[in-house]
Motif scaffolding. Structure first.
Motif, PDB file in Angstrom:
ATOM      1  N   SER A   1       0.816  -1.211   0.000  1.00  0.00           N
ATOM      2  CA  SER A   1       0.000   0.000   0.000  1.00  0.00           C
ATOM      3  C   SER A   1       0.850   1.261   0.000  1.00  0.00           C
ATOM      4  N   GLY A   2       2.130   1.121  -0.279  1.00  0.00           N
ATOM      5  CA  GLY A   2       3.024   2.275  -0.379  1.00  0.00           C
ATOM      6  C   GLY A   2       4.092   2.243   0.683  1.00  0.00           C
TER       7      GLY A   2
ATOM      8  N   ALA B   1       0.160  -3.839 -10.890  1.00  0.00           N
ATOM      9  CA  ALA B   1      -1.108  -3.606 -10.200  1.00  0.00           C
ATOM     10  C   ALA B   1      -1.017  -3.857  -8.701  1.00  0.00           C
ATOM     11  N   ILE B   2      -0.308  -4.895  -8.308  1.00  0.00           N
ATOM     12  CA  ILE B   2      -0.299  -5.242  -6.882  1.00  0.00           C
ATOM     13  C   ILE B   2       0.488  -4.241  -6.064  1.00  0.00           C
ATOM     14  N   ARG B   3       1.400  -3.507  -6.725  1.00  0.00           N
ATOM     15  CA  ARG B   3       2.153  -2.464  -6.019  1.00  0.00           C
ATOM     16  C   ARG B   3       1.278  -1.204  -5.888  1.00  0.00           C
ATOM     17  N   GLY B   4       0.358  -1.282  -4.969  1.00  0.00           N
ATOM     18  CA  GLY B   4      -0.623  -0.235  -4.734  1.00  0.00           C
ATOM     19  C   GLY B   4      -2.012  -0.837  -4.673  1.00  0.00           C
ATOM     20  N   GLY B   5      -2.311  -1.767  -5.598  1.00  0.00           N
ATOM     21  CA  GLY B   5      -3.617  -2.423  -5.616  1.00  0.00           C
ATOM     22  C   GLY B   5      -3.729  -3.565  -4.625  1.00  0.00           C
ATOM     23  N   SER B   6      -2.622  -4.037  -4.119  1.00  0.00           N
ATOM     24  CA  SER B   6      -2.500  -5.035  -3.049  1.00  0.00           C
ATOM     25  C   SER B   6      -3.568  -6.125  -3.123  1.00  0.00           C
TER      26      SER B   6
ATOM     27  N   ARG C   1       8.774   9.428  -8.443  1.00  0.00           N
ATOM     28  CA  ARG C   1       8.385   8.106  -8.937  1.00  0.00           C
ATOM     29  C   ARG C   1       9.584   7.472  -9.644  1.00  0.00           C
ATOM     30  N   SER C   2      10.029   6.339  -9.137  1.00  0.00           N
ATOM     31  CA  SER C   2      11.200   5.688  -9.720  1.00  0.00           C
ATOM     32  C   SER C   2      10.836   4.977 -11.018  1.00  0.00           C
ATOM     33  N   GLU C   3      11.829   4.741 -11.852  1.00  0.00           N
ATOM     34  CA  GLU C   3      11.607   4.044 -13.109  1.00  0.00           C
ATOM     35  C   GLU C   3      11.101   2.629 -12.829  1.00  0.00           C
ATOM     36  N   GLY C   4      10.067   2.226 -13.535  1.00  0.00           N
ATOM     37  CA  GLY C   4       9.517   0.892 -13.347  1.00  0.00           C
ATOM     38  C   GLY C   4       8.622   0.750 -12.138  1.00  0.00           C
ATOM     39  N   ALA C   5       8.194   1.874 -11.534  1.00  0.00           N
ATOM     40  CA  ALA C   5       7.341   1.820 -10.347  1.00  0.00           C
ATOM     41  C   ALA C   5       5.975   1.230 -10.693  1.00  0.00           C
ATOM     42  N   GLY C   6       5.271   0.792  -9.663  1.00  0.00           N
ATOM     43  CA  GLY C   6       3.953   0.201  -9.848  1.00  0.00           C
ATOM     44  C   GLY C   6       2.845   1.237  -9.830  1.00  0.00           C
ATOM     45  N   ALA C   7       1.631   0.768  -9.559  1.00  0.00           N
ATOM     46  CA  ALA C   7       0.469   1.653  -9.585  1.00  0.00           C
ATOM     47  C   ALA C   7       0.640   2.830  -8.633  1.00  0.00           C
ATOM     48  N   VAL C   8       1.166   2.568  -7.448  1.00  0.00           N
ATOM     49  CA  VAL C   8       1.461   3.628  -6.485  1.00  0.00           C
ATOM     50  C   VAL C   8       2.960   3.614  -6.250  1.00  0.00           C
ATOM     51  N   GLY C   9       3.655   4.650  -6.711  1.00  0.00           N
ATOM     52  CA  GLY C   9       5.104   4.685  -6.582  1.00  0.00           C
ATOM     53  C   GLY C   9       5.635   5.966  -5.981  1.00  0.00           C
ATOM     54  N   SER C  10       4.739   6.918  -5.679  1.00  0.00           N
ATOM     55  CA  SER C  10       5.154   8.193  -5.107  1.00  0.00           C
ATOM     56  C   SER C  10       3.968   8.795  -4.367  1.00  0.00           C
ATOM     57  N   LEU C  11       4.236   9.860  -3.625  1.00  0.00           N
ATOM     58  CA  LEU C  11       3.206  10.522  -2.833  1.00  0.00           C
ATOM     59  C   LEU C  11       3.300  12.023  -3.044  1.00  0.00           C
TER      60      LEU C  11
ATOM     61  N   LEU D   1      -2.327   5.490   1.371  1.00  0.00           N
ATOM     62  CA  LEU D   1      -3.160   4.288   1.439  1.00  0.00           C
ATOM     63  C   LEU D   1      -3.008   3.559   2.772  1.00  0.00           C
ATOM     64  N   THR D   2      -1.806   3.515   3.319  1.00  0.00           N
ATOM     65  CA  THR D   2      -1.617   2.809   4.591  1.00  0.00           C
ATOM     66  C   THR D   2      -2.282   3.527   5.758  1.00  0.00           C
TER      67      THR D   2
END
Length: 455
Positions: free
Chosen positions: A148-149, A191-196, A363-373, A415-416
């Motif tokens: 969730s980040g 998707a799972i990197r944020g969509g969990s 947001r890093s290269e190759g990040a998932g659905a949620v990669g920055s805030l 998200l957390t």
């Protein structure tokens, strides 16, 4: 659903899972269904307790066969996010028995079983002079937090914890055990990197570790009578603080409990805590403007990295609480006044402001659905629920406090930190939400998986 249907489904689960499942009416049901957040009264159709990846596969297949849904949960710290969800036809999958960590010292990675807590990771990584992007408490589950980040006290330099994920093994809605990484099932990995939990039940993760055996960290503490002065100084300090410094300011109303030391019991306090990834000399120089306020207690010093989970003084035992949060672009005078004003609301226990920004924004290269805030500060308000009759007042307090900050909200959420069922998750998913919904239809078209943060 008729009583006959319920009985038939219960029988199907018992036949398929044996003693791995606990049903309503069983002697262990109330214990099994109770989350870490004791304010949440979740009542699932059943609770499954798998001990292996094969067990998780069996649970999902048995639940689907019985016409039921599944919801994974490790510790239940974030159970409030499910509070508006009907679980009467859902099997709660408790992953508490699926724990273990293996460290690869050379690669600086850890393979973590799906129910593991951050304490498990630190215990395994510390002998190698390594640590992880954990949160403020060590008893939170790795999977729930990281997918969730994840806001870490290392985050202003290293970003969201989710970006340390290398691969994940999960059981999808059709009962398949699947590996997802940058080069295998990349859409699912995104998707799972944020969509969990919308996309599967995690049975293991591989994460990057950090090369810190020790860290300069601690807390500064004053009486809450100085809260305005300290918050003003901290806000000025954070405006120029380097990305090596990740800190939080909290104002706490502590009840007069015998387990608290006398200098804390029954007091209201303002605390600044966190970590500074600098040499002792550089970190001490950086803290000088805050130490000039002459705190009652100053514990900032070099410590073993594993000790960082104790700095924030999160409750060590399951506790009943309600929480709400907002993300702000800045802390102008009006916003600071609103934070302090919220502390006058009956029942409010903690007003916390976390300094984010820095690498959290990138947001890093190759990040998932949620990669920055997006945003510079995350405000979290917490109210304890000492008795069931206090629940309505506690919920009202955190709602009212966050509403006082409405003029400074931005379209962002952590998200957390979402711990209620009626929050607009779109603010946490941001631009990724559309694609997440498309992939949800691909991987779980029947809606088998119940997530605390649904897409």
């Amino acid at each position: 659903m008729t009583l006959h249907d319920l009985d038939a489904r219960a029988d199907d689960l018992r036949r398929a899972l044996g003693d791995k499942v606990v049903l309503a009416g069983d002697s262990g049901y109330d214990t099994a269904r109770t989350p870490w957040n004791l304010a949440i009264d979740q009542r699932p159709f059943a609770v499954a307790r798998p001990d292996s990846a094969d067990d998780v596969v069996a649970v999902v297949r048995a639940a689907v066969s019985a016409g039921l849904r599944v919801a994974p949960q490790s510790t239940g710290h974030g159970a409030g996010a499910l509070s508006g969800t009907d679980l009467s036809a859902t099997v709660l999958v408790s992953l508490a028995g699926l724990r273990g960590v293996t460290v690869d010292e050379q690669a600086r990675t850890a393979r973590v079983l799906g129910g593991s807590q951050w304490h498990d990771v630190l215990e395994a990584s510390t002998p190698h002079g390594l640590t992880a992007m954990h949160g403020s408490a060590g008893d939170v589950s790795v999977a729930g937090y990281i997918l969730s980040g994840g806001l870490s006290f290392y985050g202003r330099r290293h970003g969201l914890a989710v970006n340390t994920l290398r691969e994940v093994q999960l059981v999808t809605a059709d009962g398949s055990l699947v590996r997802a990484s940058a080069d295998e099932n990349p859409d699912l990995f995104w998707a799972i990197r944020g969509g969990s939990a919308n996309f599967g039940i995690v049975v293991s993760l591989e994460i990057d570790l950090l090369p810190y055996a020790d860290v300069f960290a601690g807390m500064l503490l004053w009486d809450a009578a100085r809260a305005e002065e300290v918050m003003d100084a901290w806000t000025r300090w954070t405006a120029t603080a380097p990305e090596s410094a990740t800190t939080t300011l909290r104002v706490l109303h502590l009840p007069p409990l015998p387990e608290l030391p006398p200098f804390l019991s029954g007091r209201s306090l303002v605390v600044i805590d966190g970590a500074i990834l600098e040499t002792d000399a550089a970190a001490s120089a950086l803290l000088e403007p805050l130490r000039a306020l002459e705190p009652e207690i100053d514990t900032f010093a070099r410590m073993p990295a594993a000790g960082l989970t104790a700095v924030h003084m999160d409750p060590p035992e399951p506790s009943p609480a309600f929480a709400r949060h907002a993300v702000l672009a800045g802390l102008p005078a009006g916003a600071r006044e609103a934070v302090l004003g919220a502390l006058g609301l009956p029942g409010l226990f903690v007003a916390e402001v976390r300094h984010v920004g820095g690498a959290f924004r990138r947001r890093s290269e190759g990040a998932g659905a949620v990669g920055s805030l997006t945003g510079e500060y995350a405000v979290n308000l917490i109210a304890m629920v000492p008795a069931p009759e206090a629940a309505a007042g506690a919920d009202a307090a955190v709602r009212a406090g966050i509403e006082m900050l409405r003029p400074w909200h931005i379209d962002s959420l952590v998200l957390t930190f979402i711990d209620a069922g009626d929050v607009d998750r779109a603010l946490g998913f941001g631009a990724a939400l559309g694609r997440l919904r498309e992939l949800k239809q691909v991987y779980d078209p029947a809606g088998v998986l119940v997530a605390g943060q649904p897409v």
